[in-house]
Design an enzyme around this catalytic site. Structure first.
Site, PDB file in Angstrom:
ATOM      1  N   LYS A  83      84.847   0.862  29.733  1.00  0.00           N
ATOM      2  CA  LYS A  83      85.233   2.063  30.485  1.00  0.00           C
ATOM      3  C   LYS A  83      85.968   3.005  29.537  1.00  0.00           C
ATOM      4  O   LYS A  83      86.940   2.616  28.869  1.00  0.00           O
ATOM      5  CB  LYS A  83      86.135   1.633  31.645  1.00  0.00           C
ATOM      6  CG  LYS A  83      85.974   2.458  32.892  1.00  0.00           C
ATOM      7  CD  LYS A  83      86.718   1.803  34.044  1.00  0.00           C
ATOM      8  CE  LYS A  83      86.798   2.716  35.239  1.00  0.00           C
ATOM      9  NZ  LYS A  83      87.659   2.164  36.291  1.00  0.00           N
TER      10      LYS A  83
HETATM   11  O1  G3P Z   1      89.051   2.349  39.309  1.00  0.00           O
HETATM   12  C1  G3P Z   1      89.207   3.696  39.559  1.00  0.00           C
HETATM   13  C2  G3P Z   1      89.531   4.074  40.972  1.00  0.00           C
HETATM   14  O2  G3P Z   1      88.773   3.408  41.894  1.00  0.00           O
HETATM   15  C3  G3P Z   1      90.944   4.399  41.303  1.00  0.00           C
HETATM   16  O3  G3P Z   1      91.188   4.594  42.662  1.00  0.00           O
HETATM   17  O4  G3P Z   1      92.635   4.900  44.635  1.00  0.00           O
HETATM   18  O5  G3P Z   1      93.676   4.793  42.343  1.00  0.00           O
HETATM   19  O6  G3P Z   1      92.355   6.770  43.040  1.00  0.00           O
HETATM   20  P1  G3P Z   1      92.535   5.296  43.187  1.00  0.00           P
END
Ligand code: G3P
Length: 215
Positions: A83
């Site tokens: 990533k």
């Molecule tokens: O892995 C990336 C992503 O899914 C992050 O989610 O909820 O922290 O914006 P969030």
């Protein structure tokens, strides 16, 4: 459509894998930090639970550092996807990792041109962050729709991975607009199954079944 679990927590990953619906895993530095363990150790443990793409994120911000870290992460297991953040350095790293035969997930995507550049750099996955766009009053799902359409129109093989999904409606819309993958927290995966009519129906069936002998 593929479903990934967005987690670095082994127990919840194993719990969701048991459901038989998980195709892969995504992690990020925040999720890894929550485990209190080093990234390679967590990723190695996940490879033992899930047989599918597992995204592990680099920390370096320069191209050479990203490539070096990416190569080390990819050496952990063939299922590891590196990533990389959607920066200028990240695009160069994506190109170099792709040319070395390493799959990439380009993350922190917030607009269409970023997504097209990631695809041009050879990204295996692009991760637009739906929830974070909604958080500031945008329409995250609109971006997913734009990217799906553009990749289709120009024939980019990069898969659109809907990330930062927070609830069931996000999942419904990701399916409708044709996201190739949705990565979901365990809480959302488990919530998808719940429906009051399912529970009520089951309750009635069991009550009726109890009225007659079983054999
Ligand atoms: O892995 C990336 C992503 O899914 C992050 O989610 O909820 O922290 O914006 P969030």
């Amino acid at each position: 459509m593929e479903i990934f679990i967005d987690s670095a927590h082994l127990d919840e990953i194993a719990r969701c894998v048991d459901l038989g619906v998980i195709d892969g895993v995504t992690t990020n530095p925040t999720l890894i930090a929550a485990t209190g363990k080093p990234l390679p150790e967590v990723i190695r443990a996940i490879t033992e639970v899930v047989n599918g793409p597992i995204s592990a994120e680099v920390i370096a911000v320069d191209t050479a550092g990203m490539v070096r870290e990416g190569q080390a992460l990819a050496a952990i297991h063939p299922n590891v996807v590196v990533k990389v953040p959607l920066t200028l350095a990240g695009l160069s790293a994506t190109r170099q990792l792709t040319e070395a035969g390493i799959r990439t997930n380009v993350t922190l995507c917030f607009n269409l041109p970023q997504a097209v550049l990631a695809a041009k750099a050879g990204a295996t996955y692009i991760s637009p962050f739906i929830g974070r766009i909604d958080d500031i009053g945008g329409r995250g799902m609109g971006l997913i729709e734009q990217i799906v359409r553009a990749y289709d129109k120009y024939g980019f093989p990069t898969k659109v991975l809907a990330a930062s999904i927070r609830h069931t409606l996000h999942v419904v819309e990701a399916i409708e607009v044709g996201a190739h993958v949705a990565t979901l927290p365990a809480k959302v995966i488990e919530q998808l199954v719940k429906h009051p009519l399912t529970d009520l129906g089951l309750e009635r069936f069991l009550a009726d079944a109890a009225k007659v002998p079983t054999a």
